[in-house]
Design a protein around this motif. Structure first.
Motif, PDB file in Angstrom:
ATOM      1  N   VAL A  66     -10.881   5.866   4.266  1.00  0.00           N
ATOM      2  CA  VAL A  66      -9.725   5.520   4.837  1.00  0.00           C
ATOM      3  C   VAL A  66      -9.172   6.775   5.630  1.00  0.00           C
ATOM      4  N   VAL A  67      -9.134   6.472   6.942  1.00  0.00           N
ATOM      5  CA  VAL A  67      -8.136   8.715   8.192  1.00  0.00           C
ATOM      6  C   VAL A  67      -6.972   7.697   8.560  1.00  0.00           C
ATOM      7  N   ASP A  68      -6.228   6.171   8.811  1.00  0.00           N
ATOM      8  CA  ASP A  68      -5.427   7.079   8.427  1.00  0.00           C
ATOM      9  C   ASP A  68      -4.754   4.743   7.604  1.00  0.00           C
ATOM     10  N   ILE A  69      -3.178   5.756   7.804  1.00  0.00           N
ATOM     11  CA  ILE A  69      -2.049   4.222   7.736  1.00  0.00           C
ATOM     12  C   ILE A  69      -1.368   3.597   7.749  1.00  0.00           C
ATOM     13  N   ALA A  70      -0.391   2.715   8.025  1.00  0.00           N
ATOM     14  CA  ALA A  70       0.986   2.674   8.065  1.00  0.00           C
ATOM     15  C   ALA A  70       1.142   1.235   8.260  1.00  0.00           C
ATOM     16  N   GLU A  71       2.164   1.005   8.542  1.00  0.00           N
ATOM     17  CA  GLU A  71       2.862  -0.266   8.036  1.00  0.00           C
ATOM     18  C   GLU A  71       2.856  -1.490   9.015  1.00  0.00           C
ATOM     19  N   MET A 119       0.556  -1.563   0.161  1.00  0.00           N
ATOM     20  CA  MET A 119      -0.311   0.088  -0.158  1.00  0.00           C
ATOM     21  C   MET A 119       0.695   1.110   0.076  1.00  0.00           C
ATOM     22  N   ASN A 120       0.691   2.701  -0.764  1.00  0.00           N
ATOM     23  CA  ASN A 120       0.719   3.435  -0.569  1.00  0.00           C
ATOM     24  C   ASN A 120       0.579   3.875   0.600  1.00  0.00           C
ATOM     25  N   LEU A 121       1.612   4.460   1.416  1.00  0.00           N
ATOM     26  CA  LEU A 121       1.498   4.952   2.963  1.00  0.00           C
ATOM     27  C   LEU A 121       1.428   6.747   3.071  1.00  0.00           C
TER      28      LEU A 121
END
Ligand SMILES: Cc1cc2nc3c(=O)[nH]c(=O)nc-3n(C[C@H](O)[C@H](O)[C@H](O)COP(=O)(O)OP(=O)(O)OC[C@H]3O[C@@H](n4cnc5c(N)ncnc54)[C@H](O)[C@@H]3O)c2cc1C
Length: 263
Positions: A222-227, A19-21
């Motif tokens: 989507v409000v946040d994305i992290a590895e 996914m592109n962070l």
């Protein structure tokens, strides 16, 4: 019979999929291909069309404009037309919006049967076929291992936990095929040439009268994305005299009572 196949482009399963962070979107910068289960859906649709007499199989897709290459694979296999809904407002589309767009396109073009994959190899939500069925008020037969159509009657076999379920309904219907369906055929030279020349029908949200900003419809943002954190290295317990007691200590530390094991 008019058959629609829902086919999406996905990152190649042989490459590293990420996914592109920064954007929270699927990283499509690597190799992309037509989803394998979607190709099986094309194969199933072509076989049904072949035995049903005068029929047409069309490919429907929602995705970036660059998806045309993957969609052409369906034409090369033998589909007649392909429709790609691409719109800047669809970047980051959630499941509900994707299903709404696909259902609107099915409705606009008019199909007797919609064939999809059970679960895509990237999103893998496994719900789009059922959502499309619900929006169209068509019965949805999902996770199928076999699909037969005779006249207007559909019969299908569904793989379920520990059971084989036989399903039946009347057309129009949505059918979602699993990985157990036959492999996609290899396109022949004639098909490859036809796909090369074929114009892909570009469709916009305005054409379908779908408003992604209509917040009266359910939408997930989507409000946040992290590895995902790397897995911690586990402790290796040698098979020495301490091993049993170390194992019991470990179980107790996880609240997995091991009093009896200690005695
Ligand atoms: C809030 C939110 C934001 C998201 N943002 C993005 C994003 O920016 N980029 C992104 O790639 N994904 C994004 N997703 C995921 C995106 O919704 C899914 O990729 C897409 O809606 C389909 O889900 P799926 O592949 O898991 O469907 P599944 O239900 O697993 O797919 C089953 C079958 O449905 C059909 N199908 C599914 N999607 C399509 C399609 N687009 N065109 C044609 N047929 C299809 C195929 O036949 C497929 O085999 C987001 C999801 C959420 C919840």
């Amino acid at each position: 019979m008019r058959i629609a196949v829902l086919l999406k482009e996905v990152p190649d399963t042989y490459s590293d999929r990420t996914m592109n962070l920064e954007t929270g979107l699927t990283d499509r910068s690597g190799d992309v291909v037509a989803d394998e289960v979607g190709e099986r859906a094309v194969e199933a649709a072509l076989r049904i069309a072949g035995s049903a007499g005068e029929s047409q199989v069309d490919i429907l897709s929602v995705g970036p404009e660059t998806s045309v290459g993957s969609i052409r694979k369906g034409i090369a296999m033998g589909a007649t037309e392909a429709y790609l809904v691409s719109d800047s407002k669809l970047v980051g589309a959630d499941l509900t919006l994707t299903a709404e767009v696909l259902a609107a396109l099915v409705k606009r073009n008019g199909y007797d049967l919609v064939v999809a994959g059970s679960s895509s190899s990237d999103g893998a939500s496994g719900v789009i076929p059922a959502m499309v069925g619900e929006l169209l008020d068509y019965p949805a037969l999902t996770n199928l291992t076999d699909l037969r159509v005779e006249g207007t009657s559909v019969a299908a076999t569904q793989a379920s936990d520990g059971a084989v379920v036989e399903l039946a309904c009347e057309l129009p219907a949505v059918a979602a095929v699993s990985d157990e369906f036959p492999d996609a055929r290899f396109p022949n030279f004639k098909g490859l040439m036809a796909a090369k020349k074929k114009e892909i029908n570009a469709v916009t949200l305005a054409d379908l009268d779908v408003d992604p900003e209509d917040w009266t419809h359910a939408r997930a943002i989507v409000v946040d994305i992290a590895e995902r954190p790397a897995r911690e290295r586990g402790e290796i317990v040698d098979g020495n005299s301490q091993a049993a007691s170390k194992l019991v200590d470990f179980l107790e530390s996880k609240n997995l009572t091991a009093k009896e094991a200690r005695s």
